[in-house]
Motif scaffolding. Structure first.
Motif, PDB file in Angstrom:
ATOM      1  N   UNK A  67       0.834  -1.193   0.000  1.00  0.00           N
ATOM      2  CA  UNK A  67       0.000   0.000   0.000  1.00  0.00           C
ATOM      3  C   UNK A  67       0.872   1.247   0.000  1.00  0.00           C
ATOM      4  N   UNK A  68       0.309   2.363  -0.440  1.00  0.00           N
ATOM      5  CA  UNK A  68       0.931   3.659  -0.225  1.00  0.00           C
ATOM      6  C   UNK A  68       0.108   4.415   0.811  1.00  0.00           C
ATOM      7  N   UNK A  69       0.720   5.433   1.398  1.00  0.00           N
ATOM      8  CA  UNK A  69       0.065   6.217   2.449  1.00  0.00           C
ATOM      9  C   UNK A  69       0.185   7.698   2.115  1.00  0.00           C
ATOM     10  N   UNK A  70      -0.927   8.404   2.207  1.00  0.00           N
ATOM     11  CA  UNK A  70      -0.957   9.838   1.941  1.00  0.00           C
ATOM     12  C   UNK A  70      -1.139  10.595   3.256  1.00  0.00           C
ATOM     13  N   UNK A  71      -0.202  11.452   3.575  1.00  0.00           N
ATOM     14  CA  UNK A  71      -0.237  12.158   4.851  1.00  0.00           C
ATOM     15  C   UNK A  71      -1.397  13.142   4.917  1.00  0.00           C
ATOM     16  N   UNK A  87       9.381   3.500  -0.192  1.00  0.00           N
ATOM     17  CA  UNK A  87       8.569   4.690  -0.468  1.00  0.00           C
ATOM     18  C   UNK A  87       7.375   4.707   0.474  1.00  0.00           C
ATOM     19  N   UNK A  88       6.731   5.846   0.541  1.00  0.00           N
ATOM     20  CA  UNK A  88       5.533   5.966   1.365  1.00  0.00           C
ATOM     21  C   UNK A  88       4.324   6.390   0.541  1.00  0.00           C
ATOM     22  N   UNK A  89       4.441   7.480  -0.186  1.00  0.00           N
ATOM     23  CA  UNK A  89       3.295   8.048  -0.890  1.00  0.00           C
ATOM     24  C   UNK A  89       3.235   7.565  -2.334  1.00  0.00           C
ATOM     25  N   UNK A 146      -1.005  -1.518  -4.395  1.00  0.00           N
ATOM     26  CA  UNK A 146      -2.312  -0.867  -4.285  1.00  0.00           C
ATOM     27  C   UNK A 146      -2.054   0.615  -4.010  1.00  0.00           C
ATOM     28  N   UNK A 147      -1.910   1.372  -5.064  1.00  0.00           N
ATOM     29  CA  UNK A 147      -1.496   2.765  -4.963  1.00  0.00           C
ATOM     30  C   UNK A 147      -2.706   3.649  -4.674  1.00  0.00           C
ATOM     31  N   UNK A 148      -2.520   4.594  -3.785  1.00  0.00           N
ATOM     32  CA  UNK A 148      -3.614   5.498  -3.441  1.00  0.00           C
ATOM     33  C   UNK A 148      -4.127   6.222  -4.679  1.00  0.00           C
ATOM     34  N   UNK A 149      -5.435   6.215  -4.853  1.00  0.00           N
ATOM     35  CA  UNK A 149      -6.042   6.931  -5.975  1.00  0.00           C
ATOM     36  C   UNK A 149      -6.196   8.419  -5.700  1.00  0.00           C
TER      37      UNK A 149
END
Length: 388
Positions: free
Chosen positions: A190-194, A241-243, A266-269
């Motif tokens: 997964x990615x994470x959006x701050x 990576x994070x985002x 599963x990249x943040x949309x």
């Protein structure tokens, strides 16, 4: 990954020999048959009876008139691969010089002369590992095609690699390598959006499938770059990576010299402009979401000829819907094939997926490890067709 593989396991006199019982069990759990060979020094650390129990076979402690080294590692011998684990500095130096004064080094010389793959997992104190003579011996033996499983340097010691890392290198050495000399980039997790310094937008993806693909590509011979939100991996160069933006930048950079990309993450949309300070609780809050760029579209624009494998997760549970969405993605980004599955498999060990290309679709049901191998093999066929 080791189903049907015969592993001759050479054990030398490092204290890491205490781990050989569990290593033998792990090799067998993954499908291998194991027979052990021990030096006299190794027998002072772990009793041959324990190793016999772990392998369920007799242990070679001396070379006798049965010429056990030839029976195990000769041209028509039993072993598909000879694994030395642990390997001391003494044993590595002897293998490099063809000094055959222990059952382990005698088997190693025989295996090298018979073109049986050899894998070495060193274990020693760090100053010994850094000795110029030891490093020269490692370089020399590697030039003969021997695979070394890098040790974990901790607490002043070059500790034996993990059982998982050793098993992967044994599988890579013993099996077919249709992706040899290929560079495969895999995105995972997964990615994470701050939102603020302590809160993020993310999803339930565990990264298990992406890591399985990366491991499978490594076993099939590829040099792998893994772009994900997790830890280092012995089978890949890791870009952490994070985002979504960080994943896109790292992937674009890694694909400059790549032969293929498997976009399993599963990249943040959506992303959001983060607050520089923690948002206080107890208040109503509206987040303005902005769409993130589609990674496969950006990579396709930058690398028009790159082989790209996409993933498509749906929640409908209907094959027709998964196929429809997979075909749309396949055509839009000109992908080699798409792996479509239901989002319910996130985090689990098992999965069911449809592999969809321009001509047909096939179904896979099983473990994510098995799916990783299926994807690696299909990718090898795609890259092979490109060269025809």
């Amino acid at each position: 990954m080791l189903e049907g593989v015969n592993v001759a396991l050479g054990v030398s006199g490092s204290i890491a020999a205490v781990k050989v019982v569990e290593l033998a069990h792990e090799l067998r759990r993954r499908g291998a048959s194991v027979r052990a060979v021990m030096t006299e020094s190794a027998q002072s650390i772990v009793h041959p009876w324990a190793v016999e129990f772990a392998t369920d076979d007799d242990v070679v402690t001396d070379i006798t008139g049965r010429v056990e080294h030839v029976e195990l590692c000769g041209r028509d011998g039993w072993a598909d691969v000879f694994l030395v684990a642990p390997a001391t500095a003494n044993t590595v130096g002897k293998i490099a010089s063809a000094v055959d004064d222990t059952p382990v080094t005698t088997c190693a010389t025989t295996a090298l002369g018979a073109d049986v793959p050899v894998v070495v997992a060193p274990a020693m104190h760090e100053p010994m590992y850094d000795h110029p003579g030891v490093l020269d011996a490692i370089d020399r033996v590697q030039s003969w095609g021997v695979s070394f499983v890098d040790p974990r340097v901790e607490e002043g010691k070059a500790k034996i690699a993990t059982e998982d890392a050793i098993c992967l290198d044994v599988a890579r050495a013993a099996g077919d390598r249709p992706l040899e000399n290929r560079h495969v980039v895999v995105t995972s997790g997964a990615t994470s959006e701050r939102i603020d310094p302590v809160r993020v937008l993310t999803n339930r993806a565990s990264g298990r499938t992406g890591r399985a693909v990366a491991r499978a590509c490594y076993v099939r011979g590829a040099d792998v770059t893994l772009v994900h939100d997790g830890d280092d991996a012995p089978y890949a160069t890791v870009e952490r990576v994070e985002s979504a933006a960080e994943m896109l930048d790292a992937t674009l950079d890694a694909c400059r010299d790549a032969d293929a990309l498997v976009s399993a993450a599963a990249i943040s949309d959506y992303t959001v402009e983060p607050s520089p300070e923690k948002i206080r609780s107890g208040q109503e809050l509206t987040l303005d979401l902005e769409p993130t760029p589609k990674l496969i579209d950006e990579v396709r624009e930058t690398h028009p000829d790159l082989a790209i494998v996409g993933f498509k997760a749906e929640t409908s549970g209907e094959d027709d819907e998964m196929l429809e969405q997979a075909c749309k993605t396949l055509k839009r980004a000109r992908l080699s094939f798409v792996v479509a599955n239901d989002a319910s498999v996130m985090g689990g060990e098992d999965t069911r997926a449809l592999l969809v290309d321009a001509d047909e679709h096939t179904e896979f049901t099983g473990t994510k490890t098995g799916l990783g191998l299926r994807i690696a093999d299909e990718l090898a066929r795609v890259l092979g067709r490109q060269n025809d």
